[in-house]
Design an enzyme around this catalytic site. Structure first.
Site, mmCIF file in Angstrom:
data_model
loop_
_atom_site.group_PDB
_atom_site.id
_atom_site.type_symbol
_atom_site.label_atom_id
_atom_site.label_comp_id
_atom_site.label_asym_id
_atom_site.label_seq_id
_atom_site.Cartn_x
_atom_site.Cartn_y
_atom_site.Cartn_z
ATOM 1 N N ASP A 90 0.850 -1.204 0.000
ATOM 2 C CA ASP A 90 0.000 0.000 0.000
ATOM 3 C C ASP A 90 0.883 1.251 0.000
ATOM 4 O O ASP A 90 0.597 2.234 -0.684
ATOM 5 C CB ASP A 90 -0.904 -0.017 1.241
ATOM 6 C CG ASP A 90 -1.601 -1.359 1.394
ATOM 7 O OD1 ASP A 90 -2.452 -1.675 0.564
ATOM 8 O OD2 ASP A 90 -1.250 -2.116 2.325
ATOM 9 N N HIS A 104 -4.697 -3.413 6.333
ATOM 10 C CA HIS A 104 -4.465 -3.650 4.891
ATOM 11 C C HIS A 104 -5.819 -4.035 4.283
ATOM 12 O O HIS A 104 -6.141 -5.201 4.103
ATOM 13 C CB HIS A 104 -3.440 -4.760 4.677
ATOM 14 C CG HIS A 104 -3.375 -5.164 3.230
ATOM 15 N ND1 HIS A 104 -2.914 -4.333 2.243
ATOM 16 C CD2 HIS A 104 -3.752 -6.308 2.582
ATOM 17 C CE1 HIS A 104 -2.987 -4.933 1.069
ATOM 18 N NE2 HIS A 104 -3.510 -6.135 1.258
HETATM 19 P P1 NAD Z 1 -2.233 -18.394 -4.291
HETATM 20 O O1 NAD Z 1 -3.577 -19.044 -4.146
HETATM 21 O O2 NAD Z 1 -1.621 -18.308 -5.631
HETATM 22 O O3 NAD Z 1 -1.219 -19.162 -3.339
HETATM 23 C C1 NAD Z 1 -1.520 -19.460 -2.036
HETATM 24 C C2 NAD Z 1 -0.752 -20.723 -1.714
HETATM 25 O O4 NAD Z 1 -0.909 -20.964 -0.314
HETATM 26 C C3 NAD Z 1 -1.273 -21.954 -2.450
HETATM 27 O O5 NAD Z 1 -0.206 -22.592 -3.133
HETATM 28 C C4 NAD Z 1 -1.832 -22.840 -1.340
HETATM 29 O O6 NAD Z 1 -1.666 -24.224 -1.588
HETATM 30 C C5 NAD Z 1 -0.997 -22.351 -0.143
HETATM 31 N N1 NAD Z 1 -1.565 -22.642 1.159
HETATM 32 C C6 NAD Z 1 -2.870 -22.633 1.535
HETATM 33 N N2 NAD Z 1 -2.982 -22.999 2.805
HETATM 34 C C7 NAD Z 1 -1.738 -23.226 3.269
HETATM 35 C C8 NAD Z 1 -1.209 -23.645 4.512
HETATM 36 N N3 NAD Z 1 -1.998 -23.913 5.551
HETATM 37 N N4 NAD Z 1 0.124 -23.767 4.628
HETATM 38 C C9 NAD Z 1 0.942 -23.523 3.580
HETATM 39 N N5 NAD Z 1 0.494 -23.155 2.361
HETATM 40 C C10 NAD Z 1 -0.827 -22.993 2.226
HETATM 41 O O7 NAD Z 1 -2.328 -16.969 -3.587
HETATM 42 P P2 NAD Z 1 -1.335 -15.725 -3.742
HETATM 43 O O8 NAD Z 1 -1.789 -14.904 -4.877
HETATM 44 O O9 NAD Z 1 0.058 -16.206 -3.687
HETATM 45 O O10 NAD Z 1 -1.706 -14.885 -2.421
HETATM 46 C C11 NAD Z 1 -1.385 -15.369 -1.133
HETATM 47 C C12 NAD Z 1 -2.016 -14.499 -0.061
HETATM 48 O O11 NAD Z 1 -1.475 -13.181 -0.100
HETATM 49 C C13 NAD Z 1 -3.516 -14.283 -0.218
HETATM 50 O O12 NAD Z 1 -4.113 -14.329 1.059
HETATM 51 C C14 NAD Z 1 -3.640 -12.887 -0.777
HETATM 52 O O13 NAD Z 1 -4.891 -12.312 -0.508
HETATM 53 C C15 NAD Z 1 -2.529 -12.221 -0.018
HETATM 54 N N6 NAD Z 1 -2.050 -10.936 -0.534
HETATM 55 C C16 NAD Z 1 -1.681 -10.009 0.381
HETATM 56 C C17 NAD Z 1 -1.187 -8.786 -0.025
HETATM 57 C C18 NAD Z 1 -0.770 -7.738 0.982
HETATM 58 O O14 NAD Z 1 -0.419 -6.624 0.551
HETATM 59 N N7 NAD Z 1 -0.745 -7.987 2.280
HETATM 60 C C19 NAD Z 1 -1.085 -8.520 -1.384
HETATM 61 C C20 NAD Z 1 -1.446 -9.493 -2.308
HETATM 62 C C21 NAD Z 1 -1.929 -10.714 -1.875
HETATM 63 C C1 LMR Z 2 -3.734 -6.522 -2.552
HETATM 64 O O1 LMR Z 2 -3.698 -5.508 -1.835
HETATM 65 O O2 LMR Z 2 -3.337 -6.529 -3.738
HETATM 66 C C2 LMR Z 2 -4.320 -7.797 -2.006
HETATM 67 O O3 LMR Z 2 -4.441 -7.703 -0.624
HETATM 68 C C3 LMR Z 2 -5.580 -8.096 -2.721
HETATM 69 C C4 LMR Z 2 -6.556 -8.868 -1.939
HETATM 70 O O4 LMR Z 2 -7.441 -8.265 -1.354
HETATM 71 O O5 LMR Z 2 -6.428 -10.106 -1.903
#
Ligand code: NAD
Ligand code: LMR
Length: 329
Positions: free
Chosen positions: A160, A188
Site C-alpha cells: 500500500d 491492509h
Molecule cells: P495463491 O492461491 O496463488 O497461493 C496461495 C498458496 O498458499 C497456495 O499454493 C496454497 O496451496 C498455499 N496454502 C494454503 N494454505 C496453506 C497452509 N496452511 N500452509 C501452507 N500453504 C498454504 O495466492 P497468492 O496470490 O500467492 O496470495 C497469497 C495471499 O497473499 C492471499 O491471502 C492474498 O490475498 C494475499 N495478498 C496479500 C497482499 C498484501 O499486501 N498484504 C497482497 C497481495 C496478496
Molecule cells: C492486494 O492488496 O493486492 C491484495 O491484498 C488483494 C486482496 O485483497 O487479496
C-alpha cells in the site's frame, strides 16, 4: 569468510506470490548481496509437487547465495530454526469477496503456524504475514507464540505504501525518490488511510504541494485503498509480483534500516500510540534501526486524519473480536 545461512521459511510457496518471491530471496534481495540463505517451503500436501517444481527451477538458477531448499507440508518442520518467516499461504480473495469472509477460512491456518513458530523458531525470528486478512492473521499467529517477543510479528502494508508513493509521484510529476515520510495507517484493507499530511516532497509538505483536497479524498485515497480490488478485477487474480516486491522491501528495511530522515509503513503490534488499542496489529509510520521496527512518535493528527485512522482501527477491532468469537485467539 563463510557466513552461516539464514533460514527463510515461505508458506504458500507454490502460489503466485511464492513464485515471484522465491527467486528474489535466493538472489540476495531479501537480506543483502552477501547473505546466504537456506529456503524452507511450506505447502499443503496437494501443492507439494508444485513446490518441488519451483525448487527445481531454483536449482537451475545456480544462485551462489542459495545454500539449500527443504520442502514440507508440516509446519513444525518448516519453522524449526527459522530466522525469517514469510507467511504467504492463505486463500486469496476472489472477485466480490471481502476480507471479512476470509477470517474463518484463513484464521485456522495461522494458529498452528504461530504454535510451530513458538516451538521451534530461532531466537531472532522475524515474521511477516502477507496472507489476508494480513493484520488479523498476524494477530492470531502472534497470540499463539507467547515465547516470541510480540514485536517480531508484523503484517504487510508496504505494498500500500509503494502504491501511494507511485500515485503521488505521478500526480506531482516527481520521482518516488523525492518523497519521504509517507504513511499507511490501519488495516491492509479498503479502510486503510494513506496519509499525505506528514509526507514531504523534495522537503515540502506533500498535502500542500498537492493543494487539492478533492483529489486527495476522492482520487488518491480510494485509488490506493482499493488498488488490490482493482488488480483482481483487471488480472482476474490478486497482485503477485508487486506483493512479493513489497515483502522483499519490508524485510530488507527491517534488517537493514530506514534512511535518515525518512520512515516507512508496516503493520506492527500497537503499544497504544495514536489511540490504537494496545496489542492490535495496525499499520503505522515506522523507522527501522538495529533490526527493530519502531513507531514514529509525536505526529500531530488533525481531525480529518483522526477520523480516517479511527475508522480503519475500528475495523481491526471488529476483526479481532470476530476471531476471538471463533476461538482463534
Ligand atoms: P495463491 O492461491 O496463488 O497461493 C496461495 C498458496 O498458499 C497456495 O499454493 C496454497 O496451496 C498455499 N496454502 C494454503 N494454505 C496453506 C497452509 N496452511 N500452509 C501452507 N500453504 C498454504 O495466492 P497468492 O496470490 O500467492 O496470495 C497469497 C495471499 O497473499 C492471499 O491471502 C492474498 O490475498 C494475499 N495478498 C496479500 C497482499 C498484501 O499486501 N498484504 C497482497 C497481495 C496478496
Ligand atoms: C492486494 O492488496 O493486492 C491484495 O491484498 C488483494 C486482496 O485483497 O487479496
Amino acid at each position: 569468510m563463510t557466513r552461516t545461512p539464514v533460514n527463510v521459511t515461505v508458506t504458500g510457496a507454490a502460489g503466485q506470490i511464492g513464485y515471484a518471491l522465491l527467486f528474489r530471496i535466493a538472489s540476495g534481495h531479501l537480506l543483502g548481496p552477501d547473505v546466504p540463505v537456506r529456503l524452507r517451503l511450506l505447502e499443503i500436501p496437494q501443492a507439494v509437487k508444485a513446490a518441488e517444481g519451483t525448487a527445481m527451477e531454483l536449482d537451475d538458477c545456480a544462485f551462489p547465495l542459495l545454500s539449500g531448499i527443504d520442502i514440507t507440508d508440516d509446519a513444525k518442520t518448516a519453522f524449526d530454526g527459522v530466522n525469517v518467516a514469510l507467511l504467504v499461504g492463505a486463500r486469496p480473495r476472489s472477485k466480490g469477496m471481502e476480507r471479512g469472509d476470509l477470517l474463518e477460512a484463513n484464521g485456522g491456518i495461522f494458529k498452528p503456524q504461530g504454535e510451530a513458530i513458538n516451538a521451534g523458531a530461532a531466537d531472532d525470528v522475524r515474521v511477516l504475514v502477507v496472507g489476508n486478512p494480513a493484520n488479523t492473521n498476524a494477530l492470531i499467529a502472534q497470540r499463539h507464540a507467547p515465547d516470541v517477543p510480540a514485536e517480531r510479528f508484523t503484517a504487510m502494508t508496504r505494498l500500500d505504501h509503494n502504491r501511494a508513493l507511485s500515485q503521488l509521484a505521478k500526480k506531482l510529476g516527481v520521482s518516488v525518490t523525492d518523497i519521504r515520510k509517507l504513511t499507511i495507517w490501519g488495516n491492509h484493507s479498503a479502510t486503510q488511510y494513506p496519509d499525505l499530511f506528514h509526507a514531504e516532497v523534495n522537503g515540502r509538505n506533500a498535502a500542500q504541494a498537492v493543494d487539492d483536497q478533492a483529489w486527495l479524498e476522492n482520487d488518491f485515497i480510494p485509488t490506493v485503498a482499493k488498488r488490490g480490488a482493482a488488480i483482481i478485477e483487471a488480472r482476474g487474480a490478486s497482485s503477485a509480483a508487486s506483493a512479493a516486491n513489497a515483502a522483499i522491501d519490508h524485510v530488507f528495511t527491517w534488517v537493514n534500516g530506514t534512511a535518515e530522515g525518512d520512515w516507512t509503513s508496516a503493520a506492527v503490534v500497537s503499544d497504544g500510540s495514536y489511540g490504537v488499542p494496545e496489542g492490535l496489529i495496525s499499520s503505522f509510520p515506522v523507522t527501522a534501526k538495529d533490526g527493530r521496527y519502531e513507531i514514529v512518535q509525536g505526529l500531530e493528527i488533525d481531525e480529518f486524519s483522526r477520523g480516517r485512522i479511527d475508522a480503519s482501527v475500528a475495523e481491526l477491532v471488529e476483526e479481532r473480536d470476530a476471531v476471538q468469537g471463533l476461538g482463534l485467539i
